[in-house]
Design an enzyme around this catalytic site. Sequence first.
Site, short mmCIF file in Angstrom:
data_model
loop_
_atom_site.label_atom_id
_atom_site.label_comp_id
_atom_site.label_asym_id
_atom_site.label_seq_id
_atom_site.Cartn_x
_atom_site.Cartn_y
_atom_site.Cartn_z
N ARG A 1 0.84 -1.19 0.00
CA ARG A 1 0.00 0.00 0.00
C ARG A 1 0.88 1.25 0.00
O ARG A 1 1.95 1.26 0.61
CB ARG A 1 -0.92 0.00 1.22
CG ARG A 1 -1.96 -1.10 1.17
CD ARG A 1 -2.82 -1.14 2.43
NE ARG A 1 -3.73 -2.26 2.36
CZ ARG A 1 -3.46 -3.49 2.82
NH1 ARG A 1 -2.30 -3.74 3.40
NH2 ARG A 1 -4.35 -4.45 2.71
N LYS B 1 -2.81 -2.16 7.65
CA LYS B 1 -4.26 -1.94 7.63
C LYS B 1 -5.00 -2.91 8.55
O LYS B 1 -5.89 -2.53 9.29
CB LYS B 1 -4.76 -2.09 6.19
CG LYS B 1 -6.23 -1.85 6.02
CD LYS B 1 -6.63 -1.98 4.56
CE LYS B 1 -8.11 -1.77 4.36
NZ LYS B 1 -8.47 -1.90 2.94
N HIS C 1 -2.27 3.51 -5.43
CA HIS C 1 -2.96 2.31 -4.97
C HIS C 1 -3.38 1.43 -6.15
O HIS C 1 -3.49 0.21 -6.01
CB HIS C 1 -4.18 2.68 -4.11
CG HIS C 1 -4.62 1.57 -3.22
ND1 HIS C 1 -4.11 1.38 -1.97
CD2 HIS C 1 -5.50 0.57 -3.42
CE1 HIS C 1 -4.66 0.31 -1.42
NE2 HIS C 1 -5.52 -0.21 -2.28
N ARG D 1 -1.69 -1.91 -7.25
CA ARG D 1 -2.07 -3.17 -6.62
C ARG D 1 -3.13 -3.89 -7.48
O ARG D 1 -3.09 -5.10 -7.63
CB ARG D 1 -2.58 -2.92 -5.20
CG ARG D 1 -1.44 -2.49 -4.27
CD ARG D 1 -1.94 -1.92 -2.95
NE ARG D 1 -2.77 -2.81 -2.18
CZ ARG D 1 -2.34 -3.77 -1.36
NH1 ARG D 1 -1.04 -3.99 -1.21
NH2 ARG D 1 -3.19 -4.50 -0.67
N HIS E 1 -3.64 -9.44 2.09
CA HIS E 1 -5.08 -9.60 2.25
C HIS E 1 -5.36 -10.72 3.25
O HIS E 1 -4.61 -11.69 3.32
CB HIS E 1 -5.73 -9.93 0.91
CG HIS E 1 -5.78 -8.75 -0.01
ND1 HIS E 1 -5.98 -8.87 -1.35
CD2 HIS E 1 -5.64 -7.41 0.23
CE1 HIS E 1 -5.97 -7.67 -1.91
NE2 HIS E 1 -5.76 -6.77 -0.97
N TYR F 1 -5.64 -21.68 10.16
CA TYR F 1 -4.64 -22.74 10.06
C TYR F 1 -3.48 -22.44 9.11
O TYR F 1 -2.36 -22.87 9.34
CB TYR F 1 -5.31 -24.06 9.65
CG TYR F 1 -6.13 -24.64 10.78
CD1 TYR F 1 -5.50 -25.32 11.81
CD2 TYR F 1 -7.50 -24.48 10.82
CE1 TYR F 1 -6.25 -25.84 12.87
CE2 TYR F 1 -8.25 -25.00 11.87
CZ TYR F 1 -7.62 -25.67 12.89
OH TYR F 1 -8.34 -26.18 13.92
#
Length: 178
Positions: free
Chosen positions: A42, A69, A130, A133, A156, A166
């Site tokens: 970012r 974030k 941005h 991305r 993300h 997991y």
Amino acid sequence: TIKNRLHLSDKELPNFVHDLYTSSDENITLLAIRLLVLTLQRPGEIRFAQWKEFDEKEAVWNIPADRMKKKREHVVPLPKKALEVLKKIRVLSSNSDYLFPGRLGFRKPISDVAMIKAMKKLSDDKMTPHGIRHTGSTILNENNFNSDWIERQLSHVEENKVRGTYNKAEYLEQRKEM
């Protein structure tokens, strides 16, 4: 909320990259954009990057949770090109804790406006910082890179809560190659 930012298509990207790397004005903002393109982080994470977060020997950037974030630490593999950019940045940022110090002394990073203006100029008003991305994710997905690697690179959060609980894989080597 998810927003579509101005971004480039895969056909427009080569011209942008050419302009990014052939510019005669190798300033701190241009180098910030190069690191942005190479890591897909970012813009705020790039702007506020500090030297203490980088391990150049191990070729990783450890972004602390408080700067992320989603408030979790993020490890970013650094390809050879990113390490080359870091060497150039070091010369320009000299005594600053920040990789990309602003004009008003070295106590604050460059502004988001500086990056936005530079990115729009390089892309003929077709992309924002941005937006790289979006461009990166789209092109990597279209070229059949593993979606887990892409999503981890973009920091993300896994939407499947059980899988996210997991699977703690970082895929560092794969992401560096990607």
